[in-house]
Design a protein around this motif. Structure first.
Motif, short mmCIF file in Angstrom:
data_model
loop_
_atom_site.label_atom_id
_atom_site.label_comp_id
_atom_site.label_asym_id
_atom_site.label_seq_id
_atom_site.Cartn_x
_atom_site.Cartn_y
_atom_site.Cartn_z
N PHE A 163 1.17 4.13 8.28
CA PHE A 163 2.21 5.14 8.45
C PHE A 163 2.87 5.33 7.10
N THR A 164 3.10 6.57 6.71
CA THR A 164 3.57 6.82 5.34
C THR A 164 4.95 6.24 5.05
N MET A 165 5.63 5.72 6.08
CA MET A 165 6.92 5.06 5.84
C MET A 165 6.83 3.56 6.09
N ASP A 166 5.61 3.02 6.28
CA ASP A 166 5.55 1.58 6.49
C ASP A 166 5.82 0.86 5.17
N ALA A 167 6.02 -0.45 5.25
CA ALA A 167 6.49 -1.20 4.08
C ALA A 167 5.53 -1.10 2.90
N GLY A 168 4.23 -1.23 3.17
CA GLY A 168 3.27 -1.19 2.07
C GLY A 168 3.21 0.15 1.38
N LEU A 169 3.21 1.21 2.16
CA LEU A 169 3.15 2.54 1.56
C LEU A 169 4.45 2.87 0.84
N SER A 170 5.57 2.38 1.37
CA SER A 170 6.85 2.60 0.70
C SER A 170 6.87 1.92 -0.67
N GLU A 171 6.27 0.74 -0.75
CA GLU A 171 6.18 0.04 -2.03
C GLU A 171 5.35 0.86 -3.03
N ALA A 172 4.25 1.44 -2.53
CA ALA A 172 3.41 2.26 -3.40
C ALA A 172 4.17 3.49 -3.90
N VAL A 173 4.96 4.11 -3.03
CA VAL A 173 5.75 5.27 -3.42
C VAL A 173 6.73 4.91 -4.53
N ARG A 174 7.43 3.79 -4.38
CA ARG A 174 8.39 3.37 -5.42
C ARG A 174 7.69 3.09 -6.73
N GLU A 175 6.54 2.45 -6.65
CA GLU A 175 5.80 2.14 -7.88
C GLU A 175 5.41 3.41 -8.63
N VAL A 176 4.92 4.40 -7.88
CA VAL A 176 4.50 5.65 -8.50
C VAL A 176 5.69 6.40 -9.09
N PHE A 177 6.78 6.47 -8.34
CA PHE A 177 7.96 7.20 -8.83
C PHE A 177 8.51 6.56 -10.10
N TRP A 499 -2.88 -0.82 -2.31
CA TRP A 499 -2.31 -0.60 -3.64
C TRP A 499 -0.79 -0.50 -3.51
N PRO A 500 0.02 -1.02 -4.45
CA PRO A 500 -0.33 -1.39 -5.83
C PRO A 500 -0.93 -2.78 -6.02
N GLU A 501 -1.07 -3.55 -4.93
CA GLU A 501 -1.79 -4.81 -5.07
C GLU A 501 -3.27 -4.51 -5.36
N LYS A 502 -3.89 -5.35 -6.14
CA LYS A 502 -5.31 -5.16 -6.46
C LYS A 502 -6.14 -5.82 -5.37
N THR A 503 -6.15 -5.17 -4.21
CA THR A 503 -6.82 -5.76 -3.05
C THR A 503 -8.32 -5.56 -3.11
N ALA A 504 -9.02 -6.38 -2.32
CA ALA A 504 -10.48 -6.23 -2.22
C ALA A 504 -10.83 -4.89 -1.60
N ASP A 505 -9.98 -4.41 -0.69
CA ASP A 505 -10.25 -3.12 -0.05
C ASP A 505 -10.17 -1.98 -1.06
N VAL A 506 -9.23 -2.05 -1.98
CA VAL A 506 -9.11 -0.99 -2.99
C VAL A 506 -10.40 -0.92 -3.81
N SER A 507 -10.89 -2.06 -4.25
CA SER A 507 -12.08 -2.05 -5.10
C SER A 507 -13.33 -1.69 -4.31
N ARG A 508 -13.34 -1.96 -3.00
CA ARG A 508 -14.54 -1.67 -2.20
C ARG A 508 -14.57 -0.23 -1.69
N TYR A 509 -13.44 0.27 -1.21
CA TYR A 509 -13.44 1.54 -0.49
C TYR A 509 -12.87 2.72 -1.27
N TYR A 510 -12.47 2.50 -2.50
CA TYR A 510 -12.00 3.60 -3.35
C TYR A 510 -12.94 3.70 -4.54
N PRO A 511 -13.38 4.92 -4.92
CA PRO A 511 -13.08 6.24 -4.34
C PRO A 511 -13.73 6.39 -2.97
#
Length: 912
Positions: A163-177, A499-511
């Motif tokens: 959900f775009t307001m869940d804790a993990g995505l909120s952390e990503a938003v702050r990091e980007v901003f 993300w912004p954690e360097k998770t295994a999922d980020v490296s496997r499923y992105y792009p």
């Protein structure tokens, strides 16, 4: 190969064996929920990051948490599900990432309405209490659409739902901003925005819709300073904004105003002196050639104001009422304008017009139809408003995204949408990312006592930064604005993976592999994901962007509640089953085309589902059972070889179609094999074998039948998952819920495939042509006639002899033989391969009457075609008519022309 419906159906011999385990009636409601719950609970939709398989990733365009499933969602998610299920069957580690968008303004509106019903107002209860109410609503009602997606059969990896307001995505938003701010790519500026006076917030272009509005064009006379009796007349649709005029613009080449260069006009009602500026924005061909310039209330005027360094006073407040704060000091105490303070913009308009008329400064009024921007949710006219907002330097972020598409690292399908992407990105404007709402990601900016801004991840970090700056503890005030919803959804392809954690999922499923979406959000979502992905991940967010069209009604009109032509996909699922809707969508999803959807199309595909179901019952009752020991390479009969070869070609063609996102071709290939090859022909040819004595031939045909039906279920599963999964288990190919994990079909060895194809294709063509000829001649089904062949090769006659039972039964023929001597009088004829096939009909029907009837029908079709042709030859009609009306007439013309050609050919077939 010509295809024709069978004159006898599989049901005709359903009494050939024991009662089958497959229910007589096809009832999708009896198994859809059960199957979906089984898939989901067993983890059939789950990606496996530990798998050695190559990943395949699709990110769902997150639907609004306020939303419910509409026909656009059904289109978008059906196509995604087809791709995911197909790749899963191919052995890929498929991740279809689910989630929803917090939908700032839409959600806030829903909750505010609920509060109003209780007699409450968000400002009265305060921000914290209001946000508690929103989260409460989200927990109770915000998951409606995700449950509805399950009804559609969408095989999303639900445990990963975000959900775009869940804790993990909120952390990503702050990091980007914070990162973009520190890089100088996010900043504050005073610019014009689309302002919604009802919600009192800036809104994006996507949230603005233009509505055709009947209004007026008022011609106002502005006195020219120092030129007694001289006026410069401007035409406007917004007289209430004249209070904020700071110039009148004329084109530098317009000779009518050459003597006014450098002079000033006197702004009526205020007495303010404003310059007459020379600017190419003014069009000498429009209105009077002179344009009032109100920089704070018009986007074009704002640019003129910047070019000429004009003042930009605001004269409307956040609610669209007259506000004199920036011009009040220039007004006399007894000024008429002072009496307008606090009055709604439209009421003020009437008062201003009346006063100008009294002062003889209203030249004339003309009726005028105008495109007025409205808030798509508030329904009120949008105001361009000059405010201080947060902006993102989109032009800088756009450059790597543009290069990625230019170099082919991301491809658009169809390719022409690249031009739309480029046109937007190469002329992109600063992106206003702030919204004056409470629901959303609150901007991580805090202000010191002197207004200095501190942008940090947390308040503690902001306080530390302020302490270092001021050398003392100070009270900080947090920015009350929230971020545009598109800001957080722009991060969706990587924020959902941790993300912004360097998770295994980020490296496997992105792009990700492919994005499936509509053309209407190329600018607003696709472009922003491209910008953010390239900037923060160093790579594109998706390799392919598949752009589909809109779903329109059967007449080609856009669906809207006001027209009453909206189709509810859930109602269609209830009426016809999810598979019927899904296969309809796939069949109509041509590249770059909108689809015309009506209930009849879904109903027709429900009949297709029923046909498959009945074929399964027929097979089961005729002893066809799964045979794991069946060896396709060992078949000896032409019929078995023909079926297996056709299955091979269907699988190859379907795979090729899906590889290039031709969903319509995939559906067409599958339906052609299922209906045209298996049901209408193979089962009909197999009937006498099934009903004959036991032996090697029956065993082989049964083996081919079960193999062919398994291929059908696997081939159709991505598009029609429920029925295929149910029949897979009912027929005994595997336990319930196992088809989803079964491998995509591949080619099997077929001995002497070409010879079998030539022979059976000829039989099918012969029967089809004879049937068509009989239908054209109105020959009653009860009447059988001989088939006489002229110029037939010996091999043709041998084939006819081998297949005489099927030809006699299916073509209603008494015999099949070479013509002896001259052709008899009164025959209808058709050419099949090298031979002319003649049907002696002189004693059966009145050929003269049939020739006359067909001729009349041909003339009628040609006359109708001419009427439509004349309409389309009329350039005025083509220019003025709605595009869907023009397209409908083109389709009608093609239909009439084809019918006329068919009837002409039928007349030519009658001899004697």
């Amino acid at each position: 190969m010509s295809e024709a419906p069978s004159e006898t159906s599989p049901e005709a011999t359903l009494d050939a064996g024991p009662e089958p385990s497959i229910d007589k009636a096809f009832s999708p409601a009896s198994f859809e929920t059960r199957l979906y719950e089984g898939w989901e609970s067993s983890g059939a939709f789950s990606a496996d990051p530990t798998s050695p398989a190559k990943p395949f990733t699709i990110m769902i365009p997150p639907p609004n948490v306020t939303g419910s499933l509409h026909i656009g969602h059904a289109l978008d998610n059906t196509l995604q599900d087809i791709l995911v299920r197909w790749r899963r069957m191919q052995g890929r580690d498929a991740l279809w990432q689910p989630g929803t968008d917090h939908a700032g303004i839409a959600t806030q509106m829903v909750v505010e309405r609920a509060l109003a019903a209780e007699g409450l107002d968000r400002r009265a209860i305060g921000r914290e209490a209001f946000l508690d109410k929103v989260w409460e609503w989200k927990g109770q009602s915000g998951g409606t659409i995700t449950q509805q997606l399950r009804r559609l059969g969408a095989s999303l990896d639900w445990p990963r739902e975000r959900f775009t307001m869940d804790a993990g995505l909120s952390e990503a938003v702050r990091e980007v901003f914070v990162t973009l701010y520190r890089q100088g790519l996010i900043y504050r500026d005073r610019r014009l925005v689309n302002w919604d006076p009802k919600f009192q917030t800036a809104v994006s272009d996507l949230e603005v819709e233009s509505r055709e509005t009947k209004g007026s064009l008022w011609y106002l006379r502005y006195p020219v300073e120092g030129m007694e009796g001289r006026f410069i007349t401007v035409a406007t649709t917004r007289p209430e904004t004249m209070l904020g005029d700071t110039a009148v613009a004329v084109h530098p080449d317009d000779a009518r105003f050459a003597d006014l260069a450098g002079r000033r006009a006197i702004l009526p009602l205020t007495g303010r002196r404003i310059p007459i500026v020379m600017d190419a924005y003014s069009d000498p061909e429009k209105g009077t050639g002179a344009v009032k310039i109100t920089p704070a209330h018009d986007f074009n005027d704002f640019e003129v104001g910047r070019r000429h360094s004009l003042p930009m006073p605001t004269v409307l407040d956040a609610e669209g009422r007259i506000w004199l704060g920036e011009i009040e000091a220039d007004l006399p105490e007894d000024s008429f304008v002072r009496g307008l303070a606090g009055i709604d913009r439209f009421a003020a308009r009437q008062k201003i017009i009346a006063e100008l008329e009294r002062l003889d400064l209203l030249d004339k009024i003309e009726p005028h139809v105008n495109q007025v921007p409205h808030g798509d949710r508030s329904g009120v006219p949008i105001e361009p408003r000059l405010t201080i907002q947060w902006y993102c330097d989109a032009a800088t972020l756009a450059k790597p995204a543009i290069e990625a598409v230019e170099s082919g690292r991301t491809k658009f399908v169809p390719q022409q949408w690249e031009n739309t992407f480029f046109a937007w990105m190469r002329d992109i404007q600063p992106w206003c990312v702030s919204r004056q709402l409470w629901w959303g990601h609150q901007i991580p900016a805090w202000y010191g006592p002197d207004g200095r801004v501190f942008v940090e991840h947390t308040q503690a970090a902001a306080e530390a930064a302020a302490r270092a700056h001021y050398k003392a503890d100070v009270v900080l005030t947090r920015d009350e604005d929230v971020l545009d919803t598109w800001f957080s959804s722009a991060l969706w392809p990587f924020s959902t993976l941790g993300w912004p954690e360097k998770t295994a999922d980020v490296s496997r499923y992105y792009p990700t592999d492919v994005l499936v979406t509509g053309f209407d959000i190329i600018f607003f979502w696709v472009a922003r994901m491209m910008m953010m992905g390239c900037h923060f991940m160093g790579d594109v967010p998706f390799r392919t962007v598949y752009i589909h069209g809109l779903v329109r009604d059967e007449k080609g009109q856009k669906m809207s509640k006001s027209k009453g032509n909206v189709m509810d996909p859930l109602e269609l699922v209830d009426a016809y089953g999810a598979d019927a809707l899904r296969v309809t969508i796939a069949a109509m999803a041509g590249p770059g085309r909108d689809m015309k959807l009506g209930r009849k199309r879904v109903e027709d595909h429900r009949a297709f589902c029923t046909k498959i179901w009945n074929a399964a019952r027929f097979c089961e009752m005729n002893g066809v059972v799964p045979d794991p020991d069946f060896e396709p390479g060992g078949v000896t009969t032409p019929l078995a070889r023909w079926l297996l070869d056709a299955g091979n070609r269907a699988v190859a063609d379907a795979t090729a179609a899906l590889e290039i996102f031709r969903f319509d071709e995939y559906a067409r290939v599958a339906e052609r094999f299922v209906r045209g090859t298996y049901c209408d022909w193979f089962l009909e040819f197999a009937k006498p074998v099934f009903m004959g004595p036991d032996g090697a031939q029956k065993d082989e045909i049964r083996g081919a039948a079960q193999h062919g039906f398994a291929t059908i279920l696997k081939l159709l599963h991505p598009m029609m998952p429920f029925m295929t999964e149910e029949l897979w288990a009912r027929f005994g190919y595997g336990p319930e819920g196992s088809l989803i994990r079964t491998a995509w079909p591949t080619a099997v060895p077929v001995p002497q495939a070409e010879a079998a194809r030539a022979e059976l294709d000829w039989v099918v063509l012969l029967i089809s042509e004879v049937r068509a000829l009989r239908a054209e001649m109105n020959v009653p089904p009860s009447i059988k006639v001989p088939l006489l062949l002229q110029d037939a090769a010996p091999e043709t006659l041998d084939r006819g002899a081998r297949w005489i039972e099927a030809i006699g039964r299916m073509a209603r023929a008494t015999e099949f033989r070479a013509l002896d001597g001259e052709a008899p009088k009164g025959v209808a004829q058709v050419t099949v391969a090298e031979a002319t096939v003649m049907l002696p009909l002189a004693d059966v029907i009145d050929l003269g009457a049939e020739r006359a009837r067909l001729g009349r029908e041909q003339q009628k079709a040609e006359a109708e075609a001419q009427k439509v042709r004349q309409k389309l030859d009329n350039a005025d009609f083509v220019a003025r008519a709605k595009p869907e009306v023009v397209e409908e007439n083109r389709e009608r013309l093609a239909g009439y022309e084809a019918e006329a050609a068919r009837l002409a050919a039928a007349v030519a077939r009658i001899t004697g």
